[in-house]
Motif scaffolding. Structure first.
Motif, PDB file in Angstrom:
ATOM      1  N   VAL A 253      34.388  40.037  41.925  1.00 18.28           N
ATOM      2  CA  VAL A 253      34.579  41.204  42.802  1.00 18.28           C
ATOM      3  C   VAL A 253      34.361  42.497  42.022  1.00 18.28           C
ATOM      4  CG1 VAL A 253      36.286  42.495  44.155  1.00 18.28           C
ATOM      5  CG2 VAL A 253      36.072  40.023  44.450  1.00 18.28           C
ATOM      6  N   THR A 254      34.920  42.585  40.829  1.00 20.59           N
ATOM      7  CA  THR A 254      34.773  43.797  40.013  1.00 20.59           C
ATOM      8  C   THR A 254      33.311  44.049  39.665  1.00 20.59           C
ATOM      9  OG1 THR A 254      36.986  43.555  39.091  1.00 20.59           O
ATOM     10  CG2 THR A 254      35.444  44.919  37.845  1.00 20.59           C
ATOM     11  N   ASP A 255      32.604  43.015  39.227  1.00 23.39           N
ATOM     12  CA  ASP A 255      31.186  43.173  38.892  1.00 23.39           C
ATOM     13  C   ASP A 255      30.375  43.608  40.113  1.00 23.39           C
ATOM     14  OD1 ASP A 255      31.818  42.348  36.333  1.00 23.39           O
ATOM     15  OD2 ASP A 255      30.863  40.371  36.519  1.00 23.39           O
ATOM     16  N   THR A 256      30.654  43.007  41.256  1.00 25.21           N
ATOM     17  CA  THR A 256      29.938  43.352  42.488  1.00 25.21           C
ATOM     18  C   THR A 256      30.260  44.781  42.904  1.00 25.21           C
ATOM     19  OG1 THR A 256      30.005  41.042  43.178  1.00 25.21           O
ATOM     20  CG2 THR A 256      29.512  42.669  44.887  1.00 25.21           C
ATOM     21  N   TRP A 257      31.522  45.161  42.832  1.00 30.63           N
ATOM     22  CA  TRP A 257      31.927  46.525  43.201  1.00 30.63           C
ATOM     23  C   TRP A 257      31.266  47.543  42.277  1.00 30.63           C
ATOM     24  CZ3 TRP A 257      34.470  50.468  40.685  1.00 30.63           C
ATOM     25  CH2 TRP A 257      34.811  51.558  41.477  1.00 30.63           C
ATOM     26  N   GLN A 258      31.311  47.281  40.962  1.00 29.64           N
ATOM     27  CA  GLN A 258      30.701  48.225  40.012  1.00 29.64           C
ATOM     28  C   GLN A 258      29.208  48.392  40.265  1.00 29.64           C
ATOM     29  OE1 GLN A 258      31.891  46.648  36.201  1.00 29.64           O
ATOM     30  NE2 GLN A 258      33.771  47.843  36.189  1.00 29.64           N
ATOM     31  N   TYR A 259      28.531  47.315  40.595  1.00 28.92           N
ATOM     32  CA  TYR A 259      27.106  47.385  40.868  1.00 28.92           C
ATOM     33  C   TYR A 259      26.811  48.239  42.106  1.00 28.92           C
ATOM     34  CZ  TYR A 259      22.344  46.054  41.948  1.00 28.92           C
ATOM     35  OH  TYR A 259      20.996  46.097  42.243  1.00 28.92           O
ATOM     36  N   HIS A 260      27.618  48.075  43.152  1.00 30.05           N
ATOM     37  CA  HIS A 260      27.330  48.727  44.429  1.00 30.05           C
ATOM     38  C   HIS A 260      27.981  50.091  44.615  1.00 30.05           C
ATOM     39  CE1 HIS A 260      25.023  45.549  46.335  1.00 30.05           C
ATOM     40  NE2 HIS A 260      25.852  44.688  45.768  1.00 30.05           N
ATOM     41  N   CYS A 261      28.961  50.449  43.817  1.00 30.49           N
ATOM     42  CA  CYS A 261      29.721  51.671  44.100  1.00 30.49           C
ATOM     43  C   CYS A 261      28.863  52.936  44.075  1.00 30.49           C
ATOM     44  CB  CYS A 261      30.930  51.802  43.189  1.00 30.49           C
ATOM     45  SG  CYS A 261      30.560  52.139  41.473  1.00 30.49           S
TER      46      CYS A 261
ATOM     47  N   LEU B  85      35.267  46.343  50.127  1.00 31.05           N
ATOM     48  CA  LEU B  85      35.221  45.799  48.770  1.00 31.05           C
ATOM     49  C   LEU B  85      36.103  46.604  47.825  1.00 31.05           C
ATOM     50  CD1 LEU B  85      33.898  43.464  47.225  1.00 31.05           C
ATOM     51  CD2 LEU B  85      32.098  45.069  46.540  1.00 31.05           C
ATOM     52  N   THR B  86      36.171  47.900  48.032  1.00 35.64           N
ATOM     53  CA  THR B  86      37.058  48.746  47.222  1.00 35.64           C
ATOM     54  C   THR B  86      38.511  48.375  47.463  1.00 35.64           C
ATOM     55  OG1 THR B  86      35.458  50.554  47.240  1.00 35.64           O
ATOM     56  CG2 THR B  86      37.742  51.142  46.756  1.00 35.64           C
ATOM     57  N   GLN B  87      38.883  48.124  48.704  1.00 36.24           N
ATOM     58  CA  GLN B  87      40.259  47.734  49.016  1.00 36.24           C
ATOM     59  C   GLN B  87      40.595  46.354  48.446  1.00 36.24           C
ATOM     60  OE1 GLN B  87      42.644  49.644  50.374  1.00 36.24           O
ATOM     61  NE2 GLN B  87      41.170  51.306  50.343  1.00 36.24           N
ATOM     62  N   LEU B  88      39.647  45.428  48.507  1.00 40.27           N
ATOM     63  CA  LEU B  88      39.861  44.107  47.907  1.00 40.27           C
ATOM     64  C   LEU B  88      40.020  44.242  46.398  1.00 40.27           C
ATOM     65  CD1 LEU B  88      40.036  41.032  47.985  1.00 40.27           C
ATOM     66  CD2 LEU B  88      37.523  40.972  48.013  1.00 40.27           C
ATOM     67  N   SER B  89      39.177  45.038  45.788  1.00 40.58           N
ATOM     68  CA  SER B  89      39.270  45.272  44.352  1.00 40.58           C
ATOM     69  C   SER B  89      40.629  45.871  43.986  1.00 40.58           C
ATOM     70  CB  SER B  89      38.129  46.190  43.901  1.00 40.58           C
ATOM     71  OG  SER B  89      38.189  46.404  42.515  1.00 40.58           O
ATOM     72  N   ASP B  90      41.120  46.778  44.812  1.00 40.12           N
ATOM     73  CA  ASP B  90      42.442  47.390  44.602  1.00 40.12           C
ATOM     74  C   ASP B  90      43.539  46.327  44.567  1.00 40.12           C
ATOM     75  OD1 ASP B  90      44.499  49.627  44.716  1.00 40.12           O
ATOM     76  OD2 ASP B  90      44.879  48.659  46.661  1.00 40.12           O
ATOM     77  N   ILE B  91      43.497  45.411  45.515  1.00 39.92           N
ATOM     78  CA  ILE B  91      44.501  44.340  45.556  1.00 39.92           C
ATOM     79  C   ILE B  91      44.420  43.487  44.291  1.00 39.92           C
ATOM     80  CG2 ILE B  91      45.141  42.178  46.713  1.00 39.92           C
ATOM     81  CD1 ILE B  91      44.254  43.537  49.366  1.00 39.92           C
ATOM     82  N   LEU B  92      43.215  43.099  43.909  1.00 39.74           N
ATOM     83  CA  LEU B  92      43.040  42.218  42.753  1.00 39.74           C
ATOM     84  C   LEU B  92      43.416  42.910  41.449  1.00 39.74           C
ATOM     85  CD1 LEU B  92      39.655  40.552  43.747  1.00 39.74           C
ATOM     86  CD2 LEU B  92      41.977  39.674  44.106  1.00 39.74           C
ATOM     87  N   GLU B  93      43.008  44.163  41.277  1.00 37.99           N
ATOM     88  CA  GLU B  93      43.302  44.885  40.036  1.00 37.99           C
ATOM     89  C   GLU B  93      44.800  45.141  39.883  1.00 37.99           C
ATOM     90  OE1 GLU B  93      41.176  45.477  37.516  1.00 37.99           O
ATOM     91  OE2 GLU B  93      39.765  44.346  38.743  1.00 37.99           O
ATOM     92  N   ASN B  94      45.463  45.545  40.951  1.00 35.17           N
ATOM     93  CA  ASN B  94      46.896  45.803  40.863  1.00 35.17           C
ATOM     94  C   ASN B  94      47.688  44.515  40.650  1.00 35.17           C
ATOM     95  OD1 ASN B  94      47.615  48.719  41.171  1.00 35.17           O
ATOM     96  ND2 ASN B  94      46.129  48.485  42.808  1.00 35.17           N
TER      97      ASN B  94
END
Length: 107
Positions: free
Chosen positions: A45-53, A82-91
């Protein structure tokens, strides 16, 4: 009773007390993962988010495919989702690290 780690308007992550699996529930998607599987999902998720952000022009358009281990299955998100999903996973990952630091080590 499940131990909740983090939630937002899109979903949450909790740990099952019986299996110790981390349950990520997000929109219509639910994942029960071991800590190792959770870490791998977070990385994807992080790699995908960083690529698309910086590449996605319309943050509301569902145009980001998140690959899965199933050969013909991808999850599709908007950048907002994807940003919200990343937020859940990172926290959740941060809270798991704190929990590990606070747990006494037995030798």
């Amino acid at each position: 009773m499940a131990q909740f780690f983090h939630h937002n308007d899109f979903g949450y992550c909790a740990r099952c007390p019986r299996t110790c699996h981390l349950h990520v529930c997000f929109g219509n998607v639910a994942l029960a993962a071991t800590p190792t599987e959770f870490a791998e999902f977070r990385r994807i998720v992080t790699d995908t988010w960083q690529y698309h952000c910086l590449r996605t022009h319309d943050p509301e358009a569902r145009c980001i495919a998140l690959r899965t281990p199933a050969p013909h299955l991808a999850l599709v998100f908007s950048l907002v989702e994807l940003t919200q999903l990343s937020d859940i996973l990172e926290n959740t990952a941060l809270l798991l690290e704190v929990e590990q630091l606070l747990t006494p080590q037995t030798d």
